[in-house]
Design an enzyme around this catalytic site. Structure first.
Site, PDB file in Angstrom:
ATOM      1  N   ARG A 164      -4.092  10.482  -7.155  1.00  0.00           N
ATOM      2  CA  ARG A 164      -3.839  10.730  -5.558  1.00  0.00           C
ATOM      3  C   ARG A 164      -2.902  11.879  -5.311  1.00  0.00           C
ATOM      4  NH1 ARG A 164      -0.850   6.406  -1.898  1.00  0.00           N
ATOM      5  NH2 ARG A 164       0.956   7.934  -2.048  1.00  0.00           N
TER       6      ARG A 164
ATOM      7  N   TYR B 260       2.903  10.983   5.048  1.00  0.00           N
ATOM      8  CA  TYR B 260       2.785   9.799   4.185  1.00  0.00           C
ATOM      9  C   TYR B 260       2.947  10.280   2.764  1.00  0.00           C
ATOM     10  CZ  TYR B 260       1.489   6.398   1.060  1.00  0.00           C
ATOM     11  OH  TYR B 260       1.580   5.754  -0.167  1.00  0.00           O
TER      12      TYR B 260
ATOM     13  N   ASP C 281      -4.998   9.074   0.537  1.00  0.00           N
ATOM     14  CA  ASP C 281      -4.376   7.989   1.418  1.00  0.00           C
ATOM     15  C   ASP C 281      -4.284   8.330   2.771  1.00  0.00           C
ATOM     16  OD1 ASP C 281      -2.079   5.173   0.747  1.00  0.00           O
ATOM     17  OD2 ASP C 281      -3.399   5.548   2.260  1.00  0.00           O
TER      18      ASP C 281
ATOM     19  N   HIS D 136      -3.545   6.653   5.167  1.00  0.00           N
ATOM     20  CA  HIS D 136      -2.485   5.631   5.575  1.00  0.00           C
ATOM     21  C   HIS D 136      -2.560   4.907   6.999  1.00  0.00           C
ATOM     22  CE1 HIS D 136       1.601   3.652   4.622  1.00  0.00           C
ATOM     23  NE2 HIS D 136       1.250   3.605   3.654  1.00  0.00           N
TER      24      HIS D 136
ATOM     25  N   GLU E 103      -8.530   6.428   1.515  1.00  0.00           N
ATOM     26  CA  GLU E 103      -7.835   4.999   1.645  1.00  0.00           C
ATOM     27  C   GLU E 103      -7.670   4.973   3.031  1.00  0.00           C
ATOM     28  OE1 GLU E 103      -4.959   4.381  -1.099  1.00  0.00           O
ATOM     29  OE2 GLU E 103      -4.063   3.079  -0.034  1.00  0.00           O
TER      30      GLU E 103
ATOM     31  N   GLU F 185      -4.949  -3.008   1.301  1.00  0.00           N
ATOM     32  CA  GLU F 185      -3.691  -3.309   0.675  1.00  0.00           C
ATOM     33  C   GLU F 185      -2.789  -4.202   1.605  1.00  0.00           C
ATOM     34  OE1 GLU F 185      -2.255   0.872   0.279  1.00  0.00           O
ATOM     35  OE2 GLU F 185      -0.639  -0.019   1.574  1.00  0.00           O
TER      36      GLU F 185
ATOM     37  N   ARG G  10      -8.952  -3.304  -1.713  1.00  0.00           N
ATOM     38  CA  ARG G  10      -7.821  -3.053  -2.576  1.00  0.00           C
ATOM     39  C   ARG G  10      -6.675  -4.262  -2.146  1.00  0.00           C
ATOM     40  NH1 ARG G  10      -5.055   0.750  -4.084  1.00  0.00           N
ATOM     41  NH2 ARG G  10      -3.527   1.049  -2.464  1.00  0.00           N
TER      42      ARG G  10
ATOM     43  N   GLU H 166      -4.284   0.769  -8.849  1.00  0.00           N
ATOM     44  CA  GLU H 166      -3.363   1.751  -8.515  1.00  0.00           C
ATOM     45  C   GLU H 166      -1.975   1.470  -9.335  1.00  0.00           C
ATOM     46  OE1 GLU H 166      -1.831   1.195  -4.617  1.00  0.00           O
ATOM     47  OE2 GLU H 166      -0.515   3.072  -4.691  1.00  0.00           O
TER      48      GLU H 166
ATOM     49  N   TRP I 179       2.279   3.713  10.865  1.00  0.00           N
ATOM     50  CA  TRP I 179       2.825   4.332   9.771  1.00  0.00           C
ATOM     51  C   TRP I 179       2.140   4.442   8.695  1.00  0.00           C
ATOM     52  CZ3 TRP I 179       4.833   2.765   4.948  1.00  0.00           C
ATOM     53  CH2 TRP I 179       5.670   3.750   4.190  1.00  0.00           C
TER      54      TRP I 179
HETATM   55  C1  CS2 Z   1       0.553   2.959  -0.067  1.00  0.00           C
HETATM   56  C2  CS2 Z   1       1.757   1.954  -0.322  1.00  0.00           C
HETATM   57  O1  CS2 Z   1       0.482   2.770  -2.565  1.00  0.00           O
HETATM   58  C3  CS2 Z   1      -0.078   2.995  -1.510  1.00  0.00           C
HETATM   59  O2  CS2 Z   1      -1.381   3.008  -1.344  1.00  0.00           O
HETATM   60  O3  CS2 Z   1      -0.186   2.755   0.885  1.00  0.00           O
HETATM   61  O4  CS2 Z   1       2.847   2.796  -1.146  1.00  0.00           O
HETATM   62  C4  CS2 Z   1       2.340   1.412   0.811  1.00  0.00           C
HETATM   63  O5  CS2 Z   1       2.857   2.371   1.744  1.00  0.00           O
HETATM   64  C5  CS2 Z   1       3.502   0.645   0.442  1.00  0.00           C
HETATM   65  O6  CS2 Z   1       2.985  -0.451  -0.276  1.00  0.00           O
HETATM   66  C6  CS2 Z   1       4.196  -0.180   1.617  1.00  0.00           C
HETATM   67  O7  CS2 Z   1       5.304  -0.950   1.116  1.00  0.00           O
HETATM   68 MG    MG Z   2      -2.168   2.881   0.401  1.00  0.00          MG
END
Ligand code: CS2
Ligand code: MG
Length: 402
Positions: free
Chosen positions: A148, A160, A210, A212, A236, A262, A283, A339, A402
């Site tokens: 990534r 991010y 990502d 995010h 993502e 996620e 995810r 991941e 965020w």
């Molecule tokens: C992120 C995460 O790994 C990822 O794809 O989106 O690091 C996420 O920011 C954290 O799990 C938040 O606690």
């Molecule tokens: Mg993520």
């Protein structure tokens, strides 16, 4: 018949906060479950300690499905990240126990291996393009076949995924850090650095990115279209996923594969995304989606619609749920990728997993159950510290995702 005689919640902070449930049976068999919800850890610890543990004592640990239904339907107030992370911890601990009682690794209880190992992706990042390219080179050296890429957007401290130091840790402050975000600066810069990655390294590895949760569906469609020639493995979290319908617009705009999930905590968060093929990868994680029992349901549904798995595996998911993820990953027919950010040496003073990273894939051990040990004395050396995830704000001061 054995019964559950004890269930304890272990809160520890070896470099970052983790919450772990440890269940013990009348045959003195123990099982572990990850109950970590980054930034809201104590809510899950209390949900377990005050509302779930009293219901577990005396139950038959072998009745995993019945316990899952009892905790899900019996709560009356269904779903949500706190409830489903607590149920996940119980479920995972009971699978750990069942494996230990049977003398089998959990993957064998799930139908046996469909593959030897689970291909993983690592997190390369950089404060600028040069640093990112060096980090990509490092991951390729380490044998990763999927990487990534995230880079700091000039003038946008809210980028991010940019690691500072050895391990990326977003939950970094006793009160939420406020990060300024500029969509325009990101949309101008991200294609530049992702193109630089392909120009330097070519196409012999999977490249992931990502977003995010930070774009509108229109912006995400535009970004996906710009990235099509870079052949991303996935884009993502292109947009916040509460409105599942919005993914239809992104789908219509681009063929760049989409991954989401996620932050999901039940099959109802993704049922339309899967059954209408609005995404390519789901995810959802063992830790936040009700454990192995429920996540397997989601993966089985996804298989029917040719949606593949791509479980979350950030450092805020402990080695306990990482182990559970790998046991599931090697058994499902529609596995996509796992991941794997890895954990710090400090974390491994508390958690001793037996999965192994080799040639860009994670391999479960033959140990019965999940194959993870937790050193409670070491855990006691790392007291909990409140740590919050950042809050995003736009330049005008309004809150952004965020
Ligand atoms: C992120 C995460 O790994 C990822 O794809 O989106 O690091 C996420 O920011 C954290 O799990 C938040 O606690
Ligand atoms: Mg993520």
């Amino acid at each position: 018949m054995a019964t559950i005689t004890d269930a304890k919640i272990i809160v520890t902070s070896p470099g970052r906060n983790f919450v772990t449930l440890k269940i013990t049976t009348s045959d003195d068999v123990t099982g572990l479950g990850d109950a970590t919800l980054n930034g809201r850890e104590l809510a899950v610890a209390s949900y377990l300690r005050d509302h779930v543990v009293p219901l577990l004592i005396g139950r038959d640990p072998a009745r995993i499905e019945d316990t899952w239904q009892y905790l899900y339907k019996g709560a009356y107030w269904r779903r949500g990240p706190v409830t489903m992370t607590a149920i996940a911890a119980v479920d995972t601990a009971l699978w750990d126990i069942k494996g230990k009682v049977a003398g089998l690794p959990v993957y064998d209880l799930l139908g046996g291996k469909a593959r030897e190992g689970a291909m993983v992706y690592g997190h390369a990042s950089g404060g600028d393009v040069a640093e990112l390219l060096d980090d990509i080179a490092r991951f390729k050296e380490l044998g990763y076949r999927a990487i990534r890429a995230q880079a700091a957007v000039p003038g946008s401290p809210g980028s991010y995924g940019v690691r500072h130091g050895q391990v990326y840790e977003p939950a970094n402050a006793a009160l939420p850090e406020e990060q300024i975000w500029s969509t325009e600066a990101y949309l101008d810069f991200a294609p530049t650095y992702l193109t630089a990655v392909r120009e330097r390294f070519g196409f012999d590895f999977h490249l992931l990115h990502d977003v995010h949760h930070r774009l509108t569906p229109t912006e995400a469609g535009r970004l996906g279209r710009r990235l099509e020639d870079l052949r991303l493995f996935w884009m993502e979290d292109p947009t916040p996923a509460e409105l599942q319908e919005s993914f239809r617009q992104i789908r219509q705009a681009t063929t760049t594969p989409i991954a989401v999930g996620e932050v999901f905590n039940s099959i109802w968060d993704c049922e339309r995304l899967i059954t209408e093929r609005l995404i390519d990868y789901i995810r959802a994680s063992v830790a936040h989606t009700g454990g192995i029992t429920h996540l397997r349901r989601i993966f089985n549904l996804a298989e029917l619609y040719q949606v593949r798995t791509g479980s979350h595996g950030a450092t805020d998911l402990s080695p306990v749920s990482m182990a559970a993820a790998v046991h599931l990953d090697v058994t499902v027919p529609n596995f996509g990728i796992q991941e794997y950010m890895g954990h710090s040496p400090l974390t491994h003073e508390v958690f001793q997993p037996s999965y192994e990273l080799r040639d860009g894939a994670l391999y479960p051990s033959e140990a019965p159950g999940l194959g993870v040990e937790l050193d409670e004395e070491a855990a006691a050396r790392f007291p909990y510290e409140p740590k919050y995830l950042p809050v995003g704000r736009r330049a005008d001061g309004s809150v952004h995702d965020w």
